[in-house]
Motif scaffolding. Structure first.
Motif, PDB file in Angstrom:
ATOM      1  N   THR A  99       0.832  -1.196   0.000  1.00 19.52           N
ATOM      2  CA  THR A  99       0.000   0.000   0.000  1.00 19.52           C
ATOM      3  C   THR A  99       0.868   1.247   0.000  1.00 19.52           C
ATOM      4  O   THR A  99       1.731   1.408   0.862  1.00 19.52           O
ATOM      5  CB  THR A  99      -0.932   0.029   1.229  1.00 19.52           C
ATOM      6  OG1 THR A  99      -1.775  -1.128   1.208  1.00 19.52           O
ATOM      7  CG2 THR A  99      -1.794   1.284   1.235  1.00 19.52           C
ATOM      8  N   ILE A 100       0.634   2.127  -0.982  1.00 19.98           N
ATOM      9  CA  ILE A 100       1.363   3.389  -1.073  1.00 19.98           C
ATOM     10  C   ILE A 100       0.434   4.519  -0.665  1.00 19.98           C
ATOM     11  O   ILE A 100      -0.652   4.674  -1.246  1.00 19.98           O
ATOM     12  CB  ILE A 100       1.895   3.643  -2.507  1.00 19.98           C
ATOM     13  CG1 ILE A 100       2.909   2.565  -2.907  1.00 19.98           C
ATOM     14  CG2 ILE A 100       2.557   5.011  -2.612  1.00 19.98           C
ATOM     15  CD1 ILE A 100       2.313   1.421  -3.648  1.00 19.98           C
ATOM     16  N   VAL A 101       0.819   5.279   0.342  1.00 23.78           N
ATOM     17  CA  VAL A 101       0.059   6.450   0.762  1.00 23.78           C
ATOM     18  C   VAL A 101       0.689   7.674   0.109  1.00 23.78           C
ATOM     19  O   VAL A 101       1.880   7.933   0.281  1.00 23.78           O
ATOM     20  CB  VAL A 101       0.049   6.595   2.297  1.00 23.78           C
ATOM     21  CG1 VAL A 101      -0.570   7.942   2.706  1.00 23.78           C
ATOM     22  CG2 VAL A 101      -0.740   5.456   2.931  1.00 23.78           C
ATOM     23  N   VAL A 102      -0.115   8.409  -0.650  1.00 29.02           N
ATOM     24  CA  VAL A 102       0.369   9.569  -1.397  1.00 29.02           C
ATOM     25  C   VAL A 102       0.018  10.846  -0.643  1.00 29.02           C
ATOM     26  O   VAL A 102      -1.151  11.086  -0.309  1.00 29.02           O
ATOM     27  CB  VAL A 102      -0.248   9.608  -2.814  1.00 29.02           C
ATOM     28  CG1 VAL A 102       0.321  10.781  -3.610  1.00 29.02           C
ATOM     29  CG2 VAL A 102       0.010   8.293  -3.549  1.00 29.02           C
ATOM     30  N   LEU A 103       1.032  11.669  -0.372  1.00 30.48           N
ATOM     31  CA  LEU A 103       0.856  12.952   0.300  1.00 30.48           C
ATOM     32  C   LEU A 103       1.372  14.070  -0.592  1.00 30.48           C
ATOM     33  O   LEU A 103       2.169  13.831  -1.499  1.00 30.48           O
ATOM     34  CB  LEU A 103       1.623  12.969   1.630  1.00 30.48           C
ATOM     35  CG  LEU A 103       1.325  11.845   2.622  1.00 30.48           C
ATOM     36  CD1 LEU A 103       2.270  11.926   3.809  1.00 30.48           C
ATOM     37  CD2 LEU A 103      -0.113  11.904   3.086  1.00 30.48           C
ATOM     38  N   THR A 104       0.936  15.288  -0.319  1.00 33.47           N
ATOM     39  CA  THR A 104       1.414  16.436  -1.086  1.00 33.47           C
ATOM     40  C   THR A 104       1.711  17.599  -0.148  1.00 33.47           C
ATOM     41  O   THR A 104       1.108  17.704   0.927  1.00 33.47           O
ATOM     42  CB  THR A 104       0.370  16.910  -2.121  1.00 33.47           C
ATOM     43  OG1 THR A 104      -0.859  17.195  -1.447  1.00 33.47           O
ATOM     44  CG2 THR A 104       0.144  15.860  -3.191  1.00 33.47           C
ATOM     45  N   PRO A 105       2.626  18.482  -0.526  1.00 32.30           N
ATOM     46  CA  PRO A 105       2.908  19.667   0.295  1.00 32.30           C
ATOM     47  C   PRO A 105       1.826  20.722   0.145  1.00 32.30           C
ATOM     48  O   PRO A 105       1.090  20.739  -0.837  1.00 32.30           O
ATOM     49  CB  PRO A 105       4.239  20.175  -0.288  1.00 32.30           C
ATOM     50  CG  PRO A 105       4.210  19.729  -1.712  1.00 32.30           C
ATOM     51  CD  PRO A 105       3.499  18.404  -1.716  1.00 32.30           C
ATOM     52  N   ALA A 134       0.384   2.306   5.668  1.00 36.67           N
ATOM     53  CA  ALA A 134       1.343   2.562   4.591  1.00 36.67           C
ATOM     54  C   ALA A 134       2.512   1.587   4.631  1.00 36.67           C
ATOM     55  O   ALA A 134       3.103   1.339   5.682  1.00 36.67           O
ATOM     56  CB  ALA A 134       1.867   3.990   4.679  1.00 36.67           C
ATOM     57  N   ASP A 135       2.834   1.036   3.474  1.00 39.82           N
ATOM     58  CA  ASP A 135       4.077   0.271   3.304  1.00 39.82           C
ATOM     59  C   ASP A 135       5.141   1.155   2.668  1.00 39.82           C
ATOM     60  O   ASP A 135       6.334   0.924   2.848  1.00 39.82           O
ATOM     61  CB  ASP A 135       3.831  -0.957   2.419  1.00 39.82           C
ATOM     62  CG  ASP A 135       2.824  -1.913   3.043  1.00 39.82           C
ATOM     63  OD1 ASP A 135       3.015  -2.284   4.213  1.00 39.82           O
ATOM     64  OD2 ASP A 135       1.848  -2.277   2.370  1.00 39.82           O
ATOM     65  N   VAL A 136       4.694   2.153   1.919  1.00 37.54           N
ATOM     66  CA  VAL A 136       5.573   3.137   1.288  1.00 37.54           C
ATOM     67  C   VAL A 136       4.843   4.479   1.298  1.00 37.54           C
ATOM     68  O   VAL A 136       3.639   4.531   1.044  1.00 37.54           O
ATOM     69  CB  VAL A 136       5.925   2.757  -0.175  1.00 37.54           C
ATOM     70  CG1 VAL A 136       6.832   3.820  -0.803  1.00 37.54           C
ATOM     71  CG2 VAL A 136       6.574   1.381  -0.249  1.00 37.54           C
TER      72      VAL A 136
END
Length: 316
Positions: free
Chosen positions: A161-167, A184-186
């Motif tokens: 599972t990839i958790v996507v974040l943004t600034p 999250a794994d990445v």
């Protein structure tokens, strides 16, 4: 139905699309379909992308798919979009964002509306994953709808599972509040070309320092940009490292076995509620049937009905 399954077995894309529609609409034959394809499941590696709306998940998936295709591996993509509570329709925009792959025979994109389901996935997402897996894709990518605190369903589907974040959007703090750190794994800090990306990465690293067990997998934090291509190779490498870690420690087989056992019991519970008015404790025979499912000697639906029949006889 037999003709459809025969065409599915010879990897006819139209048959896959039709079969997915039957599963998504919970056609009366959907159980029979899942029984027939069960033996062919468990070969694809499933990765999930989750995160807040607007984090750039679709664009990031597009970049990752391009890298996977360069390795001559096939990809099935399930993009879950929100369903309108007013019209019942869904804006299935991911095919537009991933149009580069539209003519690639090694890529199959399926958009799904949530149809009121919470948790970031549609109710039948698991079944569609199985269909793509059985069809023979090397990878299956699931992109959730992006609803923040209700993203937990993905961990019951994805191997990584990839958790996507943004600034600039308070994503890191919101993620910490929502408890998504645990799934999250990445971590992928997208839009790394914008100011504040380094700060978001640092905040996540600090939280990981406090929460991670040194003896377990520590999710890597990767700065990426789907616009410039920055960090995409590193993100795919992190996914591969997690996959390798899961395989070396035999965690992937354990997790998948637990999921199959859990799914079978869910089916039992569903059927049980229709046929039985009081709860009964399940005897030893149940574990024997569940073991047969994990060893793929029988499928979950066959096991579920066997369990129901066994308990019914015990109560007569």
């Amino acid at each position: 139905m037999k003709d459809l399954l025969d065409r599915f077995k010879i990897k006819e894309t139209r048959a896959l699309a039709r079969l997915i529609s039957l599963l998504e609409n919970e056609d009366p034959n959907h159980e029979e379909i899942l029984k027939k394809i069960f033996q062919q499941t468990g070969r694809a590696y499933v990765i999930g992308f989750t995160g807040s709306p607007g984090a750039g998940k679709s664009s990031l998936v597009d970049q990752i798919v391009r890298k996977i295709r360069q390795q001559n591996q096939t990809v099935g993509i399930i993009a879950v979009d929100p369903t309108s509570p007013f019209t019942g329709g869904a804006l299935l925009g991911d095919r537009i964002r991933m149009q580069e792959h539209a003519l690639d025979k090694g890529v199959f994109i399926r958009s799904m509306g949530t149809r009121g389901s919470l948790g970031g996935l549609a109710k039948t997402t698991k079944d569609v994953v199985k269909a793509m897996d059985a069809f023979g894709f090397d990878w299956v990518i699931v992109e959730t709808v992006g609803v923040g605190q209700a993203e937990y369903d993905i961990i019951n589907v994805a191997d990584t599972t990839i958790v996507v974040l943004t600034p600039g959007a308070g994503d890191s703090i919101q993620t910490i509040k929502a408890g998504i750190m645990e799934i999250a794994d990445v971590f992928a800090i997208n839009k790394a070309d914008l100011p504040g990306a380094d700060r978001v990465a640092a905040e996540v690293e600090i939280m990981l320092d406090h929460q991670c067990d040194q003896n377990k997998w520590r999710p890597p934090v990767k700065l990426v940009s789907s616009l410039t291509g920055q960090g995409i190779n590193e993100l795919l490498e992190a996914i591969m490292e997690h996959r390798s870690n899961m395989e070396v420690n035999d965690l992937i087989n354990k997790i998948r076995s637990e999921r199959i056992r859990s799914e079978t019991l869910d089916i039992v519970n569903y059927k049980w509620q229709k046929k039985v008015y009081k709860q009964l404790s399940l005897p030893g025979k149940v574990n024997e049937l569940l073991d047969q499912v994990t060893q793929k000697q029988i499928d979950p639906y066959t096991a579920a009905y066997s369990i129901l029949d066994y308990v019914a006889k015990k109560t007569t």
